[in-house]
Design an enzyme around this catalytic site. Structure first.
Site, mmCIF file in Angstrom:
data_model
loop_
_atom_site.group_PDB
_atom_site.id
_atom_site.type_symbol
_atom_site.label_atom_id
_atom_site.label_comp_id
_atom_site.label_asym_id
_atom_site.label_seq_id
_atom_site.Cartn_x
_atom_site.Cartn_y
_atom_site.Cartn_z
ATOM 1 N N LEU A 103 0.875 -1.164 0.000
ATOM 2 C CA LEU A 103 0.000 0.000 0.000
ATOM 3 C C LEU A 103 0.913 1.214 0.000
ATOM 4 O O LEU A 103 1.922 1.242 0.719
ATOM 5 C CB LEU A 103 -0.881 0.021 1.255
ATOM 6 C CG LEU A 103 -2.151 -0.841 1.254
ATOM 7 C CD1 LEU A 103 -2.771 -0.858 2.653
ATOM 8 C CD2 LEU A 103 -3.164 -0.336 0.246
ATOM 9 N N ASP A 104 0.585 2.221 -0.805
ATOM 10 C CA ASP A 104 1.412 3.417 -0.846
ATOM 11 C C ASP A 104 1.527 4.046 0.545
ATOM 12 O O ASP A 104 0.629 3.899 1.382
ATOM 13 C CB ASP A 104 0.814 4.443 -1.817
ATOM 14 C CG ASP A 104 0.834 3.946 -3.245
ATOM 15 O OD1 ASP A 104 1.698 3.114 -3.560
ATOM 16 O OD2 ASP A 104 -0.023 4.380 -4.039
ATOM 17 N N ARG A 105 2.596 4.761 0.741
ATOM 18 C CA ARG A 105 2.803 5.439 2.038
ATOM 19 C C ARG A 105 1.624 6.341 2.417
ATOM 20 O O ARG A 105 1.206 6.366 3.577
ATOM 21 C CB ARG A 105 4.112 6.244 1.968
ATOM 22 C CG ARG A 105 4.501 6.927 3.268
ATOM 23 C CD ARG A 105 5.755 7.766 3.058
ATOM 24 N NE ARG A 105 6.061 8.585 4.202
ATOM 25 C CZ ARG A 105 6.822 8.232 5.213
ATOM 26 N NH1 ARG A 105 7.369 7.025 5.206
ATOM 27 N NH2 ARG A 105 7.053 9.037 6.216
ATOM 28 N N SER A 130 -1.442 5.895 1.679
ATOM 29 C CA SER A 130 -2.656 5.088 1.783
ATOM 30 C C SER A 130 -2.664 4.317 3.099
ATOM 31 O O SER A 130 -1.639 4.176 3.766
ATOM 32 C CB SER A 130 -2.748 4.109 0.606
ATOM 33 O OG SER A 130 -2.703 4.789 -0.627
#
Length: 325
Positions: A102-104, A106
């Site tokens: 998961l992106d930072r 997110s």
């Protein structure tokens, strides 16, 4: 018959080190299999005796499967040098790694495990395992937005697979994906002219965030693992699953968005060709003088090779005629 695996993978699954580090150990001659120095790519099984630096390799640890509610700001990496890495955030006593990312910016549900095979079985797009997200964008959405998102959006040189999208508010929606392209939801929204302001994964397959607050983790119970194992027992561990499903291929482009994208590219290319021709014409403009054409033809004659390049022969008697004048 005991299943055989590549030596580097076998070592990494015991939690001793990563595959890359195992490759370095093998290359430097620090690993022996049944008393013999192995080659790269050697396959082994539980029946083989593996020694590293003179010590027997410990047996594989018990399978670990964790559900973690990742907060914003945690980075999905096992690199300890990165302060916000997910492994340090969980601080589990054994070596584990995230399944996907998961992106930072997110947040939400992510699995961590020590079982390498399970990673690919869950992640491969062709295996069609669902992941559900809550998304908020920067301006109001309509049914046209929902239809375009759900039918496929061209990003990263391909078109996303059809997915389920449901509007939940003026600027919010839920989306269920079966693939995981890099920053997929954000890129899809950006293509349609929207910016994601909040993104949260709320479900992976049969597991959701119920009872799991932000920053907390838990082991999956037996019933949950039984359901996951049942769902993945026919899943491929290799990229063939994605290839077989046509991920990234032209025939997977079901939406009218593809045709519109092609038209845009053709128009863009046509415009580029027109501009190029205009530029070529502006580089060498034709002279608009009264005798420009005569000069042009004269230059052509001057530059063209002569058919008779030999000097004219001297006519006999020319000197005597000149003397008589």
């Amino acid at each position: 018959m005991t299943e055989q695996k590549r030596l580097n993978k076998y070592i990494s699954e015991t939690g001793f080190c990563s595959r890359r580090e195992a490759d370095d150990l093998i290359a430097s001659g620090r690993v022996k299999v049944n008393g013999i120095l192995p080659e790269m790519g050697t396959k082994v099984s539980d029946a083989d005796t593996i020694i590293i630096d003179g010590k027997p390799l410990k047996a594989k640890p018990k399978a670990v499967f964790i559900a973690y509610n990742k907060p914003v700001g945690v980075t999905c990496t096992t690199e300890r040098k990165i302060r916000s890495n997910i492994v340090s955030a969980i601080n589990y006593p054994e070596r584990i790694f995230p399944i996907g990312r998961l992106d930072r910016p997110s947040e939400g549900l992510i699995f961590l495990t020590n079982q390498g095979d399970m990673v690919n079985k869950i992640l491969r797009a062709g295996n069609n395992h669902e992941k559900e997200y809550e998304v908020v964008v920067d301006r109001p959405i309509d049914e046209r937005f929902v239809k375009r998102m759900s039918s496929g959006v061209p990003i990263l040189g391909t078109v996303t697979k059809p997915c389920k999208v449901r509007k939940t508010g003026a600027k919010s929606f839920t989306i269920v994906l079966t693939q995981g392209l890099n920053r997929q939801i954000r890129r899809m929204c950006e293509y349609l002219g929207f910016e994601v302001t909040h993104l949260k994964r709320i479900r992976i397959m049969n597991i959701d965030l119920t009872g799991l607050s932000s920053g907390k983790w838990r082991h999956l119970n037996e019933n949950e693992m039984r359901a996951i194992n049942h769902a993945t027992e026919s899943s491929s561990k290799t990229q063939e699953a994605s290839a077989g499903a046509g991920a990234g291929k032209q025939h997977d482009k079901p939406s009218s968005e593809v045709a519109r994208s092609k038209q845009d590219r053709r128009a863009h290319n046509s415009k580029d060709r027109t501009t190029e021709l205009d530029n070529q014409n502006s580089v060498k403009p034709k002279p608009k003088t009264r005798n420009g054409e005569q000069n042009h033809s004269h230059n052509k004659r001057k530059s063209s090779p002569k058919h008779n390049t030999k000097p004219a022969k001297r006519v006999k008697g020319t000197l005597s005629l000149n003397k008589n004048k």
